[in-house]
Design a protein around this motif. Sequence first.
Motif, short mmCIF file in Angstrom:
data_model
loop_
_atom_site.label_atom_id
_atom_site.label_comp_id
_atom_site.label_asym_id
_atom_site.label_seq_id
_atom_site.Cartn_x
_atom_site.Cartn_y
_atom_site.Cartn_z
N VAL A 42 -10.69 -1.37 -1.86
CA VAL A 42 -10.05 -0.70 -0.73
C VAL A 42 -10.40 -1.44 0.56
O VAL A 42 -11.58 -1.70 0.83
CB VAL A 42 -10.51 0.78 -0.64
CG1 VAL A 42 -9.86 1.46 0.56
CG2 VAL A 42 -10.18 1.50 -1.93
N ARG A 44 -11.05 -1.40 4.16
CA ARG A 44 -11.45 -0.37 5.10
C ARG A 44 -11.54 -0.89 6.53
O ARG A 44 -11.49 -2.09 6.77
CB ARG A 44 -12.78 0.24 4.65
CG ARG A 44 -12.73 0.79 3.22
CD ARG A 44 -14.03 1.45 2.81
NE ARG A 44 -13.99 1.85 1.40
CZ ARG A 44 -13.44 2.97 0.96
NH1 ARG A 44 -12.91 3.82 1.81
NH2 ARG A 44 -13.43 3.26 -0.34
N PRO A 129 -9.97 3.85 4.91
CA PRO A 129 -9.04 2.77 4.57
C PRO A 129 -8.05 2.53 5.72
O PRO A 129 -7.53 3.49 6.30
CB PRO A 129 -8.32 3.28 3.32
CG PRO A 129 -9.28 4.26 2.71
CD PRO A 129 -9.98 4.91 3.87
#
Length: 438
Positions: A42, A44, A129
């Motif tokens: 992810v 971020r 995210p």
Amino acid sequence: MNPVPSLVDDAKREAMRAALLAQGWNTADIDAAFPPAPPVSVYRMRQGVTDAVEEMRRDLPRSVKTWEPYLQVYVDGFPAMCPCPCTACAAGPCPCPGDAAGHHDTCAMPEGNRHTDCAARYTGIADLPVAEVTFSEVAEAAWWAERHGLKRTVARNAKREAKGRNLLHSDGRGAREQLIQASRWMFTWLDRKKKIDGNPALDVKLPPRQEATARSLTPEEFGEVYGVAVSTGQDPTLDGLILRHLLIQGVRRGALLDSTCEGLDVANCAIRYWDQKKKTWRWRPTTRTHLADLVTHAIVRGPRVAAPPDASEEERRHGIPALTATSPVFYAQPVDTFDENGYFVSREVRPITRKRIELLFARIRRNLPWTENVELRCHDIRHTSGRLIYKAADQQMAKLHLAHDGGTTTDHYLKDRLDELAKLKEQLFEPRRDGDQP
């Protein structure tokens, strides 16, 4: 059995595992057929800010100093800052208990605020995210940046009021604008990199700007400013040269600091400087005396090297100038080293910085009360320069002088008036000599 494609989502995988177990399949065989999905990486905000700042250093290096701290707000937040802008909370540690007990007696939290509890803190969104950042997250960070700027002004005004100085009027909206502008640039870049779809910062409105405080000085006022500058400091030669350069050339502070010896055109009595806003080089005429002062200043205070043993006595005593094309023009007093015989050995040069100009105008405001009331700044001298040219000629000449010209075909033809601008500067700023026509 062939393994199931990894694109099967978790819900389907669990349903198939349950069905096979119900049919009596061995658990080990099922685990081999349905390996766990690889973890999804992810992207971020913490990584997004880091990557954006690195790109900014390459693409917009002059914006890094201003925008990086505001982008870092998303990562670091303001964990030690309460939202109350009263003097008690801004000038020292927040006196409020930070729990259900409410506010301290000295705390004057204004009503109708976005946050009315001193226990509230902004911790940033470092782990969010980037694809999930919305208008609300940007607006929240902008509010806290504005409040941080306001609290800083309140703290500074507490000290200024104690000293009898006039109060500052900044309310933090400049910080809010800078965070929004920096966010717009960052999210636009992340969108180009396919990290997000759209720019959430575009929907956040910029705050209205306060009325500009810059003003031009009358000739009498500038005379007072110049007199105080050259009579109250430790380096009147440099102070006077800085003010004369700002007045005659009408340049911004950055153009003065970026001036180099390569830009001093003695043959044509002109100075080249870098226009930071237009991202281009510009030539502007100056006066004979002013250019001579600049050249002399650079030679006297610029880099020097020791003279060879067979050089003249004077050269061995004072060294030999070692200016290069990239040598700055403006210097503070150098630090020279001599041997036991009094001969020059080496020099430590000290080109002036932004801080040097800020200290000059702070000293002027400290010693000249009316300049403190109008919050005199370096940019006011640029206004004064433009006003002098405008009153002596016309608006188009002032635009040419201030590099506000350009944009239309007609404006480009007016570049031929640089020779007229040179004559006008000679009339306005060149000292009269015996025999000169009035």
